[in-house]
Design an enzyme around this catalytic site. Structure first.
Site, PDB file in Angstrom:
ATOM      1  N   ASP A 109      -6.968  -8.212  -4.039  1.00  0.00           N
ATOM      2  CA  ASP A 109      -6.381  -6.862  -4.137  1.00  0.00           C
ATOM      3  C   ASP A 109      -6.319  -6.445  -2.537  1.00  0.00           C
ATOM      4  OD1 ASP A 109      -4.501  -7.045  -6.104  1.00  0.00           O
ATOM      5  OD2 ASP A 109      -6.354  -5.569  -7.455  1.00  0.00           O
ATOM      6  N   ARG A 159       1.928  -9.485  -0.110  1.00  0.00           N
ATOM      7  CA  ARG A 159       1.489  -8.140  -0.847  1.00  0.00           C
ATOM      8  C   ARG A 159       1.869  -6.957  -0.130  1.00  0.00           C
ATOM      9  NH1 ARG A 159      -1.833  -6.361  -5.528  1.00  0.00           N
ATOM     10  NH2 ARG A 159      -1.012  -8.315  -6.661  1.00  0.00           N
TER      11      ARG A 159
HETATM   12  P1  FDA Z   1       5.502   6.734  -4.237  1.00  0.00           P
HETATM   13  O1  FDA Z   1       3.927   7.057  -4.398  1.00  0.00           O
HETATM   14  O2  FDA Z   1       6.247   7.333  -2.865  1.00  0.00           O
HETATM   15  O3  FDA Z   1       6.313   6.948  -5.476  1.00  0.00           O
HETATM   16  C1  FDA Z   1       7.669   6.289  -5.707  1.00  0.00           C
HETATM   17  C2  FDA Z   1       8.143   6.326  -6.877  1.00  0.00           C
HETATM   18  O4  FDA Z   1       7.893   6.210  -8.090  1.00  0.00           O
HETATM   19  C3  FDA Z   1       7.902   7.920  -7.523  1.00  0.00           C
HETATM   20  O5  FDA Z   1       8.653   8.087  -6.395  1.00  0.00           O
HETATM   21  C4  FDA Z   1       7.835   7.882  -9.097  1.00  0.00           C
HETATM   22  O6  FDA Z   1       9.030   7.887 -10.008  1.00  0.00           O
HETATM   23  C5  FDA Z   1       7.486   6.413  -9.089  1.00  0.00           C
HETATM   24  N1  FDA Z   1       6.010   6.565  -8.640  1.00  0.00           N
HETATM   25  C6  FDA Z   1       4.903   5.907  -8.125  1.00  0.00           C
HETATM   26  N2  FDA Z   1       3.570   5.885  -8.945  1.00  0.00           N
HETATM   27  C7  FDA Z   1       3.464   7.002  -9.868  1.00  0.00           C
HETATM   28  C8  FDA Z   1       2.904   6.447 -11.041  1.00  0.00           C
HETATM   29  N3  FDA Z   1       1.803   6.481 -10.640  1.00  0.00           N
HETATM   30  N4  FDA Z   1       3.135   7.731 -11.859  1.00  0.00           N
HETATM   31  C9  FDA Z   1       4.444   7.578 -12.045  1.00  0.00           C
HETATM   32  N5  FDA Z   1       5.144   7.272 -11.541  1.00  0.00           N
HETATM   33  C10 FDA Z   1       5.031   6.948  -9.681  1.00  0.00           C
HETATM   34  N6  FDA Z   1      -2.635  -0.482  -3.161  1.00  0.00           N
HETATM   35  C11 FDA Z   1      -4.094  -1.018  -2.422  1.00  0.00           C
HETATM   36  O7  FDA Z   1      -4.249   0.124  -1.970  1.00  0.00           O
HETATM   37  N7  FDA Z   1      -4.015  -1.714  -2.783  1.00  0.00           N
HETATM   38  C12 FDA Z   1      -3.533  -2.847  -3.096  1.00  0.00           C
HETATM   39  O8  FDA Z   1      -3.733  -4.191  -3.805  1.00  0.00           O
HETATM   40  C13 FDA Z   1      -2.529  -2.564  -3.987  1.00  0.00           C
HETATM   41  N8  FDA Z   1      -2.404  -3.410  -4.930  1.00  0.00           N
HETATM   42  C14 FDA Z   1       0.046  -3.059  -5.976  1.00  0.00           C
HETATM   43  C15 FDA Z   1       0.475  -3.571  -6.054  1.00  0.00           C
HETATM   44  C16 FDA Z   1       1.822  -3.827  -6.428  1.00  0.00           C
HETATM   45  C17 FDA Z   1       1.778  -4.765  -7.372  1.00  0.00           C
HETATM   46  C18 FDA Z   1       1.699  -2.038  -6.565  1.00  0.00           C
HETATM   47  C19 FDA Z   1       3.307  -1.152  -6.679  1.00  0.00           C
HETATM   48  C20 FDA Z   1       1.042  -1.672  -5.603  1.00  0.00           C
HETATM   49  C21 FDA Z   1      -0.482  -1.879  -5.511  1.00  0.00           C
HETATM   50  N9  FDA Z   1      -1.114  -0.839  -4.561  1.00  0.00           N
HETATM   51  C22 FDA Z   1      -2.167  -0.983  -4.369  1.00  0.00           C
HETATM   52  C23 FDA Z   1      -0.533   0.646  -4.892  1.00  0.00           C
HETATM   53  C24 FDA Z   1       0.250   0.754  -3.776  1.00  0.00           C
HETATM   54  O9  FDA Z   1      -0.099   1.223  -2.680  1.00  0.00           O
HETATM   55  C25 FDA Z   1       0.828   2.669  -4.368  1.00  0.00           C
HETATM   56  O10 FDA Z   1      -0.461   3.766  -3.785  1.00  0.00           O
HETATM   57  C26 FDA Z   1       1.826   2.917  -4.654  1.00  0.00           C
HETATM   58  O11 FDA Z   1       2.524   1.219  -4.943  1.00  0.00           O
HETATM   59  C27 FDA Z   1       2.600   3.875  -4.951  1.00  0.00           C
HETATM   60  O12 FDA Z   1       3.311   4.094  -4.078  1.00  0.00           O
HETATM   61  P2  FDA Z   1       5.043   3.816  -4.166  1.00  0.00           P
HETATM   62  O13 FDA Z   1       5.052   2.470  -2.820  1.00  0.00           O
HETATM   63  O14 FDA Z   1       5.653   3.463  -5.526  1.00  0.00           O
HETATM   64  O15 FDA Z   1       5.232   5.149  -3.723  1.00  0.00           O
END
Ligand code: FDA
Length: 282
Positions: A109, A159
């Site tokens: 990660d 990723r």
């Molecule tokens: P965004 O935050 O804009 O969310 C889009 C939509 O998803 C929201 O409108 C909501 O519906 C839903 N959603 C998102 N987060 C939510 C929450 N906490 N609770 C409820 N609903 C939520 N980061 C990092 O810095 N290092 C890493 O190694 C990783 N590894 C990683 C693995 C995987 C499999 C995922 C999916 C994510 C990560 N991340 C990560 C986290 C990533 O950087 C990010 O913070 C989150 O995925 C939230 O961003 P979204 O892309 O989902 O978009």
């Protein structure tokens, strides 16, 4: 169960490997794969970091014995990076060796930007010895385009995520629109030139953009995967799997859940309100 543990359960499979195994079995039955994460970060002692690596080795055995379809994901500050890079290198190599012997895959990660350079330097070294490993790139950082070019050149699996850490404005996009725009360009580059990239987001617009791009470019559904976090947008996870996309769910378990939980709370205002209203309930 304490109120905190109760609230954290939304995003965390449980405290024990058995809890994670149960969740993963269920995901597998629903056509999804997993990546298992043992919660913990910023470990300060060699002894604790060694124990954490041992736990990953045991978890890889459980995945194998129970025939779970799951990779593993780990954080280098849990593996002793705050002690020294040399110690961390040897400690994590044991996990990669174990994964290689079981024909499994482990992803490093990405943590806050203080660690990015060191993490990538270690990843480049490890990958020469252990091709069964990959890493993570954050769309919010300005440096990520150059990092992805280098990772693609070395055929290291990436990723792509937005980035979960608060970063200073001289090195990272702050505006959501800029982060999303960069995410789309990096996603395209990875899909064209990367090795089986993972597009990790719950953002439906970015998921749509990925679907459109792969259809336009004739990139098959088996050439990449979507990744999402346990407990977030379950319906969307299932829908994508039913549409024939590869979907991998990140399944964290363990007792050190607070920093992970706080990052999830920060990502959505409603989560924070839910937390506050439940915390003060009788
Ligand atoms: P965004 O935050 O804009 O969310 C889009 C939509 O998803 C929201 O409108 C909501 O519906 C839903 N959603 C998102 N987060 C939510 C929450 N906490 N609770 C409820 N609903 C939520 N980061 C990092 O810095 N290092 C890493 O190694 C990783 N590894 C990683 C693995 C995987 C499999 C995922 C999916 C994510 C990560 N991340 C990560 C986290 C990533 O950087 C990010 O913070 C989150 O995925 C939230 O961003 P979204 O892309 O989902 O978009």
């Amino acid at each position: 169960m304490s109120i905190l543990t109760f609230l954290a359960r939304r995003f965390i499979a449980g405290e024990k490997i058995e809890d994670a195994a149960r969740v993963i079995k269920n995901l597998n039955q629903n056509g999804m794969t997993a990546t298992l994460d043992i919660l913990g970060e910023n470990v300060k002692s060699e002894q604790e970091a060694t124990q954490k690596a041992d736990s990953y080795i045991q978890a890889l055995d459980v995945i194998d014995k129970e025939r779970l379809n799951s990779h593993a994901s780990l954080k280098l500050t849990q593996m002793g990076m705050d002690v020294s890079d040399g110690f961390c290198y040897d400690n994590v190599s044991r996990i990669f060796e174990k994964a290689a012997s079981l024909n499994n895959f482990v992803r490093v990660d990405m943590e806050g930007s203080d660690y990015t350079r060191r993490t990538l330097d270690l990843v480049y070294q490890w990958h020469q010895q252990f091709p069964n490993m990959g890493t993570v790139i954050q769309a919010m950082l300005f440096r990520s385009l150059e990092d992805i070019k280098e990772l693609n050149r070395r055929k290291i699996r990436v990723r792509l995520c937005k980035g979960a850490y608060k970063e200073p404005r001289d090195i990272a996009f702050q505006d959501r629109r800029d982060i999303n725009e960069n995410f789309v360009s990096l996603m395209r580059l990875l899909l064209k030139e990367g090795d089986y990239p993972a597009i990790a987001t719950h953002d439906e617009k970015l998921i749509e953009a990925t679907k459109e791009f792969t259809q336009q470019e004739g990139i098959g559904k088996d050439q990449f995967e979507f990744q999402m976090l346990y407990g977030i947008r379950r319906g969307l996870q299932l829908r994508l799997a039913q549409e024939g996309y590869n979907v991998r769910v990140y399944v964290p378990y363990g007792t050190h859940w607070l920093p992970y939980y706080l990052r999830r709370l920060r990502e959505k205002r409603e989560n924070l309100l839910f937390f506050i209203s439940n915390f003060f309930k009788d």
